[in-house]
Design a protein around this motif. Sequence first.
Motif, PDB file in Angstrom:
ATOM      1  N   UNK A 137      68.188-111.887 -42.222  1.00  0.00           N
ATOM      2  CA  UNK A 137      67.094-111.364 -43.039  1.00  0.00           C
ATOM      3  C   UNK A 137      65.733-111.802 -42.496  1.00  0.00           C
ATOM      4  N   UNK A 138      65.630-113.053 -42.078  1.00  0.00           N
ATOM      5  CA  UNK A 138      64.361-113.546 -41.525  1.00  0.00           C
ATOM      6  C   UNK A 138      64.022-112.833 -40.219  1.00  0.00           C
ATOM      7  N   UNK A 139      65.025-112.558 -39.419  1.00  0.00           N
ATOM      8  CA  UNK A 139      64.785-111.907 -38.129  1.00  0.00           C
ATOM      9  C   UNK A 139      64.459-110.427 -38.279  1.00  0.00           C
ATOM     10  N   UNK A 140      64.875-109.824 -39.382  1.00  0.00           N
ATOM     11  CA  UNK A 140      64.623-108.394 -39.590  1.00  0.00           C
ATOM     12  C   UNK A 140      63.229-108.126 -40.157  1.00  0.00           C
ATOM     13  N   UNK A 141      62.503-109.175 -40.530  1.00  0.00           N
ATOM     14  CA  UNK A 141      61.127-108.976 -40.994  1.00  0.00           C
ATOM     15  C   UNK A 141      60.285-108.445 -39.844  1.00  0.00           C
ATOM     16  N   UNK A 142      59.212-107.763 -40.167  1.00  0.00           N
ATOM     17  CA  UNK A 142      58.363-107.187 -39.116  1.00  0.00           C
ATOM     18  C   UNK A 142      57.733-108.279 -38.247  1.00  0.00           C
ATOM     19  N   UNK A 143      57.384-109.428 -38.854  1.00  0.00           N
ATOM     20  CA  UNK A 143      56.792-110.515 -38.063  1.00  0.00           C
ATOM     21  C   UNK A 143      57.838-111.381 -37.380  1.00  0.00           C
ATOM     22  N   UNK A 144      59.122-111.181 -37.682  1.00  0.00           N
ATOM     23  CA  UNK A 144      60.187-111.969 -37.071  1.00  0.00           C
ATOM     24  C   UNK A 144      60.186-113.389 -37.613  1.00  0.00           C
ATOM     25  N   UNK A 145      60.728-114.312 -36.839  1.00  0.00           N
ATOM     26  CA  UNK A 145      60.786-115.711 -37.257  1.00  0.00           C
ATOM     27  C   UNK A 145      60.799-116.610 -36.030  1.00  0.00           C
ATOM     28  N   UNK A 146      60.135-117.735 -36.148  1.00  0.00           N
ATOM     29  CA  UNK A 146      60.170-118.723 -35.077  1.00  0.00           C
ATOM     30  C   UNK A 146      61.397-119.621 -35.274  1.00  0.00           C
ATOM     31  N   UNK A 147      61.707-120.370 -34.258  1.00  0.00           N
ATOM     32  CA  UNK A 147      62.840-121.289 -34.343  1.00  0.00           C
ATOM     33  C   UNK A 147      62.596-122.329 -35.434  1.00  0.00           C
ATOM     34  N   UNK A 148      61.358-122.802 -35.545  1.00  0.00           N
ATOM     35  CA  UNK A 148      61.032-123.789 -36.587  1.00  0.00           C
ATOM     36  C   UNK A 148      61.233-123.217 -37.986  1.00  0.00           C
ATOM     37  N   UNK A 149      60.885-121.952 -38.180  1.00  0.00           N
ATOM     38  CA  UNK A 149      61.094-121.322 -39.485  1.00  0.00           C
ATOM     39  C   UNK A 149      62.575-121.179 -39.796  1.00  0.00           C
ATOM     40  N   UNK A 150      63.364-120.811 -38.795  1.00  0.00           N
ATOM     41  CA  UNK A 150      64.802-120.665 -38.998  1.00  0.00           C
ATOM     42  C   UNK A 150      65.456-122.012 -39.309  1.00  0.00           C
ATOM     43  N   UNK A 151      65.025-123.054 -38.605  1.00  0.00           N
ATOM     44  CA  UNK A 151      65.564-124.396 -38.840  1.00  0.00           C
ATOM     45  C   UNK A 151      65.213-124.866 -40.250  1.00  0.00           C
ATOM     46  N   UNK A 152      63.977-124.619 -40.673  1.00  0.00           N
ATOM     47  CA  UNK A 152      63.552-125.043 -42.012  1.00  0.00           C
ATOM     48  C   UNK A 152      64.310-124.282 -43.098  1.00  0.00           C
ATOM     49  N   UNK A 153      64.581-123.003 -42.863  1.00  0.00           N
ATOM     50  CA  UNK A 153      65.248-122.185 -43.880  1.00  0.00           C
ATOM     51  C   UNK A 153      66.730-122.533 -44.022  1.00  0.00           C
ATOM     52  N   UNK A 170      58.816-116.101 -30.894  1.00  0.00           N
ATOM     53  CA  UNK A 170      59.164-115.359 -32.107  1.00  0.00           C
ATOM     54  C   UNK A 170      60.392-114.513 -31.805  1.00  0.00           C
ATOM     55  N   UNK A 171      61.409-114.663 -32.659  1.00  0.00           N
ATOM     56  CA  UNK A 171      62.656-113.915 -32.524  1.00  0.00           C
ATOM     57  C   UNK A 171      62.662-112.786 -33.536  1.00  0.00           C
ATOM     58  N   UNK A 172      63.189-111.625 -33.118  1.00  0.00           N
ATOM     59  CA  UNK A 172      63.301-110.471 -34.001  1.00  0.00           C
ATOM     60  C   UNK A 172      64.625-109.765 -33.737  1.00  0.00           C
ATOM     61  N   UNK A 173      65.094-109.062 -34.774  1.00  0.00           N
ATOM     62  CA  UNK A 173      66.247-108.178 -34.615  1.00  0.00           C
ATOM     63  C   UNK A 173      65.710-106.762 -34.624  1.00  0.00           C
ATOM     64  N   UNK A 174      66.017-106.024 -33.575  1.00  0.00           N
ATOM     65  CA  UNK A 174      65.557-104.646 -33.458  1.00  0.00           C
ATOM     66  C   UNK A 174      66.539-103.760 -34.190  1.00  0.00           C
ATOM     67  N   UNK A 175      66.025-102.970 -35.146  1.00  0.00           N
ATOM     68  CA  UNK A 175      66.885-102.042 -35.872  1.00  0.00           C
ATOM     69  C   UNK A 175      66.775-100.671 -35.237  1.00  0.00           C
ATOM     70  N   UNK A 176      67.892 -99.965 -35.258  1.00  0.00           N
ATOM     71  CA  UNK A 176      67.921 -98.647 -34.628  1.00  0.00           C
ATOM     72  C   UNK A 176      67.369 -97.576 -35.528  1.00  0.00           C
TER      73      UNK A 176
END
Length: 97
Positions: free
Chosen positions: A42-58, A91-97
């Motif tokens: 869910x964090x990676x699918x946001x338009x701004x993506x997520x940094x590693x620090x944000x993912x670790x904190x979440x 910044x990591x993101x998941x690209x949706x088709x």
Amino acid sequence: MINTDNAERATKRPRKMAREPNIEVTVPASPNRPSKANLVLDLLMRSEGATLDQLVAATGWLPHTTRAALTELKKKGHVVTSDKVDGAARVYRVVTA
């Protein structure tokens, strides 16, 4: 001559049988609480993506565990991209088709 009184006391107790298996119905995790892997997605699918620090904190995971989760998402068929802007965190993101 053998003393039979001692022979009776020296015999071993009969072995206990293994317990019957405890069969219980397990209730799956609450649908209201998403798994941490789904939280990462869910964090990676946001338009701004997520940094590693944000993912670790979440998630509360260590950084190497979080990177392994990104690899698992790739193995599951998600397209995970990473962008690095000068002076900023990756910044990591998941690209949706």
